[in-house]
Design an enzyme around this catalytic site. Structure first.
Site, PDB file in Angstrom:
ATOM      1  N   ARG A 148     -51.189  81.246 -39.045  1.00 45.43           N
ATOM      2  CA  ARG A 148     -51.515  82.580 -39.537  1.00 45.43           C
ATOM      3  C   ARG A 148     -52.819  82.585 -40.337  1.00 45.43           C
ATOM      4  O   ARG A 148     -53.337  83.630 -40.659  1.00 45.43           O
ATOM      5  CB  ARG A 148     -50.386  83.093 -40.435  1.00 45.43           C
ATOM      6  CG  ARG A 148     -49.092  83.381 -39.703  1.00 45.43           C
ATOM      7  CD  ARG A 148     -47.956  83.607 -40.679  1.00 45.43           C
ATOM      8  NE  ARG A 148     -48.288  84.537 -41.742  1.00 45.43           N
ATOM      9  CZ  ARG A 148     -48.182  85.849 -41.651  1.00 45.43           C
ATOM     10  NH1 ARG A 148     -47.774  86.395 -40.526  1.00 45.43           N
ATOM     11  NH2 ARG A 148     -48.495  86.631 -42.658  1.00 45.43           N
ATOM     12  N   ARG A 162     -63.061  80.318 -40.087  1.00 47.05           N
ATOM     13  CA  ARG A 162     -64.160  81.037 -39.445  1.00 47.05           C
ATOM     14  C   ARG A 162     -65.472  80.298 -39.687  1.00 47.05           C
ATOM     15  O   ARG A 162     -65.733  79.826 -40.799  1.00 47.05           O
ATOM     16  CB  ARG A 162     -64.261  82.457 -39.997  1.00 47.05           C
ATOM     17  CG  ARG A 162     -62.992  83.271 -39.755  1.00 47.05           C
ATOM     18  CD  ARG A 162     -63.184  84.725 -40.166  1.00 47.05           C
ATOM     19  NE  ARG A 162     -61.947  85.464 -39.953  1.00 47.05           N
ATOM     20  CZ  ARG A 162     -61.381  86.243 -40.842  1.00 47.05           C
ATOM     21  NH1 ARG A 162     -61.942  86.396 -42.029  1.00 47.05           N
ATOM     22  NH2 ARG A 162     -60.264  86.887 -40.580  1.00 47.05           N
ATOM     23  N   ARG A 204     -37.003  82.444 -50.139  1.00 46.85           N
ATOM     24  CA  ARG A 204     -37.790  82.314 -51.351  1.00 46.85           C
ATOM     25  C   ARG A 204     -37.858  83.694 -52.013  1.00 46.85           C
ATOM     26  O   ARG A 204     -37.856  84.719 -51.322  1.00 46.85           O
ATOM     27  CB  ARG A 204     -39.211  81.836 -51.034  1.00 46.85           C
ATOM     28  CG  ARG A 204     -39.261  80.491 -50.355  1.00 46.85           C
ATOM     29  CD  ARG A 204     -38.790  79.363 -51.232  1.00 46.85           C
ATOM     30  NE  ARG A 204     -39.761  79.069 -52.302  1.00 46.85           N
ATOM     31  CZ  ARG A 204     -39.543  78.195 -53.278  1.00 46.85           C
ATOM     32  NH1 ARG A 204     -38.371  77.570 -53.370  1.00 46.85           N
ATOM     33  NH2 ARG A 204     -40.477  77.966 -54.181  1.00 46.85           N
ATOM     34  N   ARG A 232     -50.671  82.914 -57.307  1.00 47.87           N
ATOM     35  CA  ARG A 232     -51.808  83.819 -57.295  1.00 47.87           C
ATOM     36  C   ARG A 232     -51.648  84.857 -58.396  1.00 47.87           C
ATOM     37  O   ARG A 232     -50.559  85.037 -58.946  1.00 47.87           O
ATOM     38  CB  ARG A 232     -51.946  84.525 -55.943  1.00 47.87           C
ATOM     39  CG  ARG A 232     -50.779  85.429 -55.572  1.00 47.87           C
ATOM     40  CD  ARG A 232     -50.986  86.053 -54.201  1.00 47.87           C
ATOM     41  NE  ARG A 232     -49.890  86.944 -53.842  1.00 47.87           N
ATOM     42  CZ  ARG A 232     -49.859  87.691 -52.738  1.00 47.87           C
ATOM     43  NH1 ARG A 232     -50.877  87.652 -51.877  1.00 47.87           N
ATOM     44  NH2 ARG A 232     -48.834  88.476 -52.476  1.00 47.87           N
ATOM     45  N   GLU A 262     -47.823  85.544 -59.819  1.00 47.22           N
ATOM     46  CA  GLU A 262     -46.645  85.363 -58.969  1.00 47.22           C
ATOM     47  C   GLU A 262     -46.149  83.922 -59.013  1.00 47.22           C
ATOM     48  O   GLU A 262     -46.927  82.983 -58.834  1.00 47.22           O
ATOM     49  CB  GLU A 262     -46.971  85.741 -57.520  1.00 47.22           C
ATOM     50  CG  GLU A 262     -47.253  87.207 -57.315  1.00 47.22           C
ATOM     51  CD  GLU A 262     -47.436  87.561 -55.845  1.00 47.22           C
ATOM     52  OE1 GLU A 262     -47.040  86.746 -54.984  1.00 47.22           O
ATOM     53  OE2 GLU A 262     -47.977  88.643 -55.566  1.00 47.22           O
ATOM     54  N   TYR A 273     -39.719  86.473 -40.660  1.00 43.90           N
ATOM     55  CA  TYR A 273     -40.866  86.980 -41.408  1.00 43.90           C
ATOM     56  C   TYR A 273     -41.578  88.008 -40.535  1.00 43.90           C
ATOM     57  O   TYR A 273     -41.995  87.700 -39.420  1.00 43.90           O
ATOM     58  CB  TYR A 273     -41.830  85.854 -41.781  1.00 43.90           C
ATOM     59  CG  TYR A 273     -43.004  86.355 -42.591  1.00 43.90           C
ATOM     60  CD1 TYR A 273     -42.955  86.330 -43.980  1.00 43.90           C
ATOM     61  CD2 TYR A 273     -44.122  86.900 -41.978  1.00 43.90           C
ATOM     62  CE1 TYR A 273     -44.004  86.822 -44.740  1.00 43.90           C
ATOM     63  CE2 TYR A 273     -45.175  87.403 -42.719  1.00 43.90           C
ATOM     64  CZ  TYR A 273     -45.112  87.352 -44.093  1.00 43.90           C
ATOM     65  OH  TYR A 273     -46.151  87.855 -44.830  1.00 43.90           O
ATOM     66  N   ASP A 283     -44.586  91.213 -40.543  1.00 39.85           N
ATOM     67  CA  ASP A 283     -45.565  92.080 -41.166  1.00 39.85           C
ATOM     68  C   ASP A 283     -45.110  93.532 -41.012  1.00 39.85           C
ATOM     69  O   ASP A 283     -44.278  93.858 -40.160  1.00 39.85           O
ATOM     70  CB  ASP A 283     -46.937  91.890 -40.530  1.00 39.85           C
ATOM     71  CG  ASP A 283     -47.604  90.594 -40.973  1.00 39.85           C
ATOM     72  OD1 ASP A 283     -47.317  90.138 -42.102  1.00 39.85           O
ATOM     73  OD2 ASP A 283     -48.404  90.039 -40.203  1.00 39.85           O
TER      74      ASP A 283
END
Length: 382
Positions: free
Chosen positions: A172, A176, A248, A278, A299, A347, A349
């Site tokens: 995921r 680049r 989690r 984060r 978090e 999971y 999106d």
């Protein structure tokens, strides 16, 4: 008129409820929480006026034009590009790993071709078929980038060694070889102007839909309805008969300040010595607004307990075996379809959640017309 129960007032439940209501069904939506939109819930912070993503940031991104057009019936999307930064070894870098990250980290001025060739020298090419997260990282970015940006963060996020996680998790995260620092690469990206909860409110605003919040749905309630769409945890529906599936969860430490706290929406912390994964500064998720004060959240990821909110399904070997048992129970349960992230223990999106809900409603309507059996799962969870 048939009555349908939809358990869960997140995107899965709301989309299914709306489509069935528009086709003549009476729909009862119930949710155990005191608000709509599930983990996508947003609300104004009363001290700063900032639109807060109460369960962590949700940034909408998709290539699915059908889903994009559907949501745009209920909201105005504002332009938003997710540009993530990460602190590692006392320095700040750009994520996902891109040409700037590579040049900063190695102190170089590579061109795209030079960077690609250099990373090939860093990669462990002896790993031909990566099976674990760590093997995937070592194969494609090498030891140094892996340890700086992925290893510690992943250990904190998942509570286990990256050698125990499947390679698919890292797929995921792109690398680049240009200066594109847009975290996502989808055609449609943005933030709803009034937040996600306002979208769900509008989706559920239909005369054939009734909503009950702070309401627990029990397995024994199923017989009161012609059919049930259940988007809660599949193991909870069966009273954890075979044990609890692993998730989690997240704890949030609130940070308030005047002005600007960190200068970006998302700052990851790759070092294992930093306990949180984060910090997110929510004023940056609404860049069209102006605020003099700010609110942020650090978090912390940990194992989900019985009274915690589940976020990420673990889906390691032990959970897969237990899930198989619950799937078999679900297939034998009459009049119930399990949908969404929790109902299928996957999971997902937001755009995938919405697409699957639209397809589930369409299939239900088609099967009802044909007087055919409604499946326990519209998408196979295993």
């Amino acid at each position: 008129m048939e009555t349908i129960a939809v358990v869960g007032a997140g995107f899965s439940g709301a989309v299914i409820a709306r489509q069935l209501a528009e086709h003549g069904y009476r729909v009862k939506v119930v949710d155990a929480r005191p608000h709509l939109a599930g983990n996508c819930h947003t609300e104004r912070d009363d001290k700063t006026g900032v639109m807060v993503h109460r369960y962590g940031p949700h940034i909408f991104h998709t290539d699915n034009e059908k889903v994009w057009d559907y949501l745009n019936q209920f909201t105005e999307f504002m332009p938003f590009t997710n540009r993530v930064k990460t602190t590692s070894g006392g320095k700040v870098f750009s994520l996902p790993v891109n040409l700037l990250t590579i040049n900063q980290f190695f102190g170089k001025t590579f061109s795209p071709t030079e960077a690609r060739e250099f990373i090939e020298t860093q990669a462990d090419l002896s790993i031909e078929n990566p099976q674990t997260f760590e093997e995937q990282a070592l194969r494609f970015v090498g030891k140094d980038l892996y340890e700086a940006f992925f290893k510690g963060y992943t250990e904190k996020q998942w509570g286990c060694s990256p050698t125990q996680l499947p390679a698919s998790i890292l797929k995921r995260l792109p690398v680049r070889f240009n200066y594109d620092d847009n975290y996502f690469f989808h055609k449609y990206q943005g933030m709803p102007k009034e937040g996600y909860t306002a979208i769900v409110e509008k989706i559920l605003d239909h005369p054939a839909i009734s909503v009950s919040l702070n309401t627990q749905f029990k397995r024994s309630d199923t017989g009161n309805y012609d059919h049930v769409f259940y988007s809660g945890p599949v193991d909870a529906y069966f009273d954890h008969q075979y044990g609890r599936l692993g998730y989690r969860t997240l704890d949030f430490e609130e940070i308030r300040a005047d002005g600007d706290y960190q200068g970006c929406a998302v700052m990851n912390y790759g070092d294992a010595t930093v306990p949180y994964t984060r910090i997110t500064e929510h004023r940056y998720f609404s860049p069209w607004e102006e605020h003099t004060k700010t609110i942020c959240f650090a978090e912390y990821s940990r194992e989900c307990g019985p009274d915690d909110i589940p976020y990420y399904p673990i889906r390691l070997t032990e959970e897969q075996a237990m899930l198989s048992q619950y799937v078999e129970l679900a297939r034998e349960e009459p009049g119930v379809s399990f949908v969404g992230r929790l109902g299928t223990y996957r999971y997902l999106d937001m755009d995938v959640t919405i697409a699957e809900a639209m397809e589930a409603a369409d299939r239900f309507l088609s099967l009802q017309r044909d007087e055919a059996k409604i499946p326990a799962f519209f998408v196979e969870p295993i």
